[in-house]
Each structure stands twice: as structure tokens, then as C-alpha cells.
Scaffold this active site. Sequence first.
Site, PDB file in Angstrom:
ATOM      1  N   GLY A  11       1.133  13.939   6.492  1.00 38.24           N
ATOM      2  CA  GLY A  11       1.505  14.240   7.867  1.00 38.24           C
ATOM      3  C   GLY A  11       0.410  14.040   8.890  1.00 38.24           C
ATOM      4  N   GLY A  13      -0.417  10.960  10.265  1.00 38.29           N
ATOM      5  CA  GLY A  13      -0.216   9.757  11.073  1.00 38.29           C
ATOM      6  C   GLY A  13      -0.506   8.470  10.322  1.00 38.29           C
ATOM      7  CB  THR A  15       3.868   6.401   8.232  1.00 32.10           C
ATOM      8  OG1 THR A  15       3.912   6.983   6.922  1.00 32.10           O
ATOM      9  CG2 THR A  15       5.011   5.402   8.371  1.00 32.10           C
ATOM     10  CE  LYS A  31       5.697   6.408   1.176  1.00 29.12           C
ATOM     11  NZ  LYS A  31       4.453   6.735   1.859  1.00 29.12           N
ATOM     12  CD  GLU A  94       2.634   4.907   4.656  1.00 27.87           C
ATOM     13  OE1 GLU A  94       2.517   6.097   5.010  1.00 27.87           O
ATOM     14  OE2 GLU A  94       3.511   4.151   5.100  1.00 27.87           O
ATOM     15  N   GLY A  95       0.193   4.311   0.619  1.00 28.45           N
ATOM     16  CA  GLY A  95       0.305   5.322  -0.420  1.00 28.45           C
ATOM     17  C   GLY A  95       1.118   6.509   0.068  1.00 28.45           C
ATOM     18  CB  ALA A  96       2.858   9.108  -1.241  1.00 31.36           C
ATOM     19  N   GLY A  97       0.739  10.748   0.886  1.00 23.01           N
ATOM     20  CA  GLY A  97      -0.128  11.925   0.960  1.00 23.01           C
ATOM     21  C   GLY A  97      -1.592  11.537   0.834  1.00 23.01           C
TER      22      GLY A  97
END
Length: 202
Positions: A11, A13, A15, A31, A94-97
Site C-alpha cells: 500500500g 504506491g 503499483t 504481475k 511488479e511483485g507483491a507487498g
Amino acid sequence: MRFVVTGTDTGIGKTVFAAALTRALGARYWKPIQSGLLDGADGETVAQLGVETVLPEAYRLTEPLSPHRAAELDGVTIDPARLVPPAADPLVIEGAGGVLVPVTRDLLYADLFARWGLPVVLAARTGLGTINHSLLSVEALRARGAAVHGIAFVGDANEDNEATICAIAGIKRLGRLPKLDPLSPDSLAAAFAEHFRIEDFR
């Protein structure tokens, strides 16, 4: 030109920055794993921000949780062999977290990034707590042999935080994406052009 965009936390920013970089490079966006479909996928967000080519995820998971747990709840087994970057070039992944988010019970995102051997751009907040989170993230990436390309800050200007992180970590400061209101394809492209040098991504 192939980059991985990861973050110091969820969360922050990441993305939005990934969308800006993808557009600036004229790249495709991918992703590998999308967790949490009820609130909309990140691929949909980047498309709304002007990214023309969004490649399909390897896995789409229902719950907004770490991929390892979201997959378990969906009854899905994530096969790392399916998490191979597409041959597209230029490409933004893009990764996650954060970098130590588990992909499976035995594989972290930082491990995956190192396996790919692609340059990693770390997206970081500018506010309180970012020094610790950023330095830990850089150390975790480097400990696994991931190639850290630089750091992109997201948020209001905080010169001391930004300079301190880059000096201690010995990492290149790529720029800072300010908070945008309204956030639109045009405002995002203008902000990226103003605050980043495309030459730093060549």
C-alpha cells in the site's frame, strides 16, 4: 530493459510507480501473482493509468493475502516453474507487498528476484519508518544476490530520509513520485517526467 518493481511494504504506491515506469519505457507490464480479486487487480489499475499491454498473471487468487496463504485458501499450489518472466522486452514486473513476502512456504519474493537476475527497483515511502524498512529491504535483496538497481520514493518530499537511506545503503536515488490528486494517466506521466530521468532506466 527489464525491471522488477518491488516495495518496502504494501500500500505504498508501488503499483502507481510501476505504471509510470512501464509507460515511460513503452514496456509491457506483468504481475506474476495477483492476490485479492474483489478489490480489483493491479493489472486493471495500471491499464486505467495508461499502460497499453498488461500480460496475464500466472496465478489469480481470491483473498487479499500473501500469495502463499491466498493460494492455500483457494486450494491452489503455486508452481515456481510457472513464474518465469515473459520474453517481452521492455518489461516491468511488479511483485507483491515487500521483498520477504512468501510466494510459497519455501520461496520468498526476494529469492525469486535473485533467481531471475533482473535489476530490482525498490519503491519506498518517504515518511516515518521508511529508513528502517528501506534498509532492511535492501539488505534482504543483496543477501540473496538480487541486483538492486536503485530506489524510487513515493510520497511527500523528505530530503533527510531519502538522503540517509541512499547514503547508508549505497543505493542510487532514482527520484520521487509525489502524491497526485487527481491521479490520471496524464498527471502520472507528467510527474514521472518531472521527477525521474529516463536515462537512469536505460
